[in-house]
Design an enzyme around this catalytic site. Structure first.
Site, short mmCIF file in Angstrom:
data_model
loop_
_atom_site.label_atom_id
_atom_site.label_comp_id
_atom_site.label_asym_id
_atom_site.label_seq_id
_atom_site.Cartn_x
_atom_site.Cartn_y
_atom_site.Cartn_z
N ASP A 82 42.14 27.64 35.54
CA ASP A 82 42.24 28.99 34.97
C ASP A 82 43.01 28.90 33.66
O ASP A 82 44.21 28.61 33.66
CB ASP A 82 42.94 29.91 35.96
N HIS A 115 38.86 31.04 35.68
CA HIS A 115 39.42 32.36 35.98
C HIS A 115 38.42 33.27 36.69
O HIS A 115 38.79 33.99 37.61
CB HIS A 115 39.86 33.01 34.66
N SER A 150 42.12 39.15 38.45
CA SER A 150 42.92 39.15 37.23
C SER A 150 44.00 40.24 37.31
O SER A 150 44.77 40.28 38.25
CB SER A 150 41.98 39.33 36.03
#
Length: 463
Positions: free
Chosen positions: A374, A409, A289
């Site tokens: 995601d 994600h 991330s």
């Protein structure tokens, strides 16, 4: 003795076995009684159902073989897994199977016909774990104390049961049960807290003599210090520094914004490079991330020379809205359903040119792992831009993309359950983080990406 002999003789005759009258010693009568018991067991009884898991103690990324035996042939059974998180919440998964003609069910090769997952999924009971119906809203399973295992209870049940039926009566219909331990830290792996030169982190060192290749490990905008990926790296022979950079009590300044700069990350890298048990010329970077932006920044902007970089679902730059976004206060980070997502904010066209990574200056191999579902970050678009910039700079050979349909994600170590939505903030308003991902394809992505990630590190850190 004569009475015992007469009783044994009469019973043996029913089995077609005869004895001579002169065999009358107590020892021989005892032997005949033992033989009689064996004959009765063989002719009338069946062993109790047995559930096995091998190995029963393993690292979280290792497969185990689960098997039920001594069951009625061609009959429906349910295999259930349940455990409590460190916060005390119940997580569970269950799946329906049919025994074969020998009364055996083998999760390594038999398909699940219902429950938490379908098809042949040897580790489905682990990656399909989900909060029980009575659990709190918005849970995400994360290990805080890597020096203790998750203890997962496995049980075998008669018939095809649902989760609600399981919780009605823990005894009725349970045929066999056992527990397994799932660890993030192998025996003799060393955990060292780092509070040095302002750096806050945890260093994990493999067992045995060094020096070892190493990774600097950064996570995302959830903040704090997450150790479990680094613990697994060290368990596999790669030293790893899990590095906090905001949201930690030992980092000065407001907790909801990044208060450290280039000097902090340079110090962390140099600390690892100078460690006597680390091979200073064989250090890589990994980020998830927002951590992707940071490791790319470290590799291109502050004079470090890592051997490789791994990015998992992250942006190509930062922007001025990050501090408010960290606390979830930015309205642009919350969609109409109350889900916290930075997908729009991380679109490359929404990031100012001056705030983008100068990826064309990258000098080491980059592995970019992305989930095509995601819903938190513009990962596909970020990967496209990175690939295009490197191609234009004549460095296409440095870029490797792993792209997974249906994955979200949070691509983490194998057999970890995916959470597509979790509670981001409870006060003053409940806001959920929207991560995306579907259980089965996300699990497949985690397993494949983990293997290829180690292949990538082996190629660039060990050779």
């Amino acid at each position: 003795m004569l009475k015992a002999h007469s009783s044994v003789t009469a019973l043996l005759r029913t089995t077609g076995i005869s004895i001579r009258p002169e065999v009358t010693t107590l020892r021989n009568v005892a032997c005949m009684q033992h033989l009689l018991g064996a004959v009765r067991w063989k002719s009338q009884l069946r062993p109790a159902p047995l559930l096995t898991a091998r190995p029963s103690r393993a690292l979280i990324d290792e497969q185990i073989s689960i098997q039920g035996r001594f069951l009625p042939p061609n009959c429906p059974v349910t295999v259930r897994a349940h455990m409590h998180s460190e916060e005390g919440d119940l997580w569970e998964a269950f799946s329906h199977y049919n025994t074969d003609e020998n009364g055996v069910v083998n999760l390594t090769k038999d398909p699940s016909v219902g429950g938490s997952y379908f098809g042949c999924e040897p580790m489905g009971l682990f990656w399909a774990l989900h909060p029980a119906p009575s659990a709190r809203e918005g849970l995400r399973l994360r290990k805080r104390d890597v020096e203790t295992p998750y203890v997962v209870q496995l049980s075998l049940w008669e018939g095809h049961m649902t989760s609600d039926q399981d919780t009605m009566d823990e005894l009725a219909g349970c045929l066999a049960a056992l527990s397994v331990e799932r660890w993030y830290m192998a025996p003799h792996t060393r955990r060292v807290e780092i509070r040095q030169n302002g750096v806050v982190g945890t260093l994990f060192l493999p067992s045995g003599p060094g020096p070892f290749p190493a990774m600097v490990d950064l996570w995302g905008i959830g903040g704090g210090l997450n150790e479990y990926r680094s613990a697994l790296f060290a368990s596999k022979g790669i030293a790893s520094l899990s590095l906090a950079y905001f949201g930690h009590k030992d980092i000065p300044g407001p907790p909801n914004q990044i208060n450290v700069g280039d000097d902090y990350f340079r110090s962390a890298y140099n600390l690892l490079q100078d460690h006597q048990e680390v091979c200073g010329e064989r250090i890589g970077l990994i980020g998830l991330s927002y951590g992707v932006y940071l490791v790319l920044h470290m590799a291109t902007h502050i004079g470090l020379k890592p051997k490789c970089v791994i990015g998992i679902n992250g942006p190509v730059g930062s922007n001025d809205k990050w501090p408010s976004m960290m606390s979830g206060s930015s309205l642009k980070a919350v969609d109409e359903h109350g889900n916290f997502t930075v997908k729009d904010m991380t679109m490359p066209y929404n990031i100012a040119k001056d705030n983008k990574i100068k990826i064309e200056t990258l000098e080491c191999p980059l592995l970019y792992i992305l989930g095509e579902d995601d819903n938190n970050c513009a990962s596909v678009e970020s990967a496209n831009e990175i690939e295009e910039v490197l191609r234009s700079a004549g460095k296409a050979q440095l870029f490797t993309r792993l792209s997974y349909p249906g994955a979200g994600h949070l691509i983490e170590p194998p057999y970890s359950p995916n959470t597509s939505v979790s509670l981001w903030r409870a006060k003053p308003k409940r806001i959920r983080a929207f991560w995306g991902g579907h259980p089965a394809p996300h699990a497949a992505a985690q397993e494949d990406a983990w293997k290829k990630m180690f292949d990538f590190m082996d190629c660039n850190l060990r050779r």
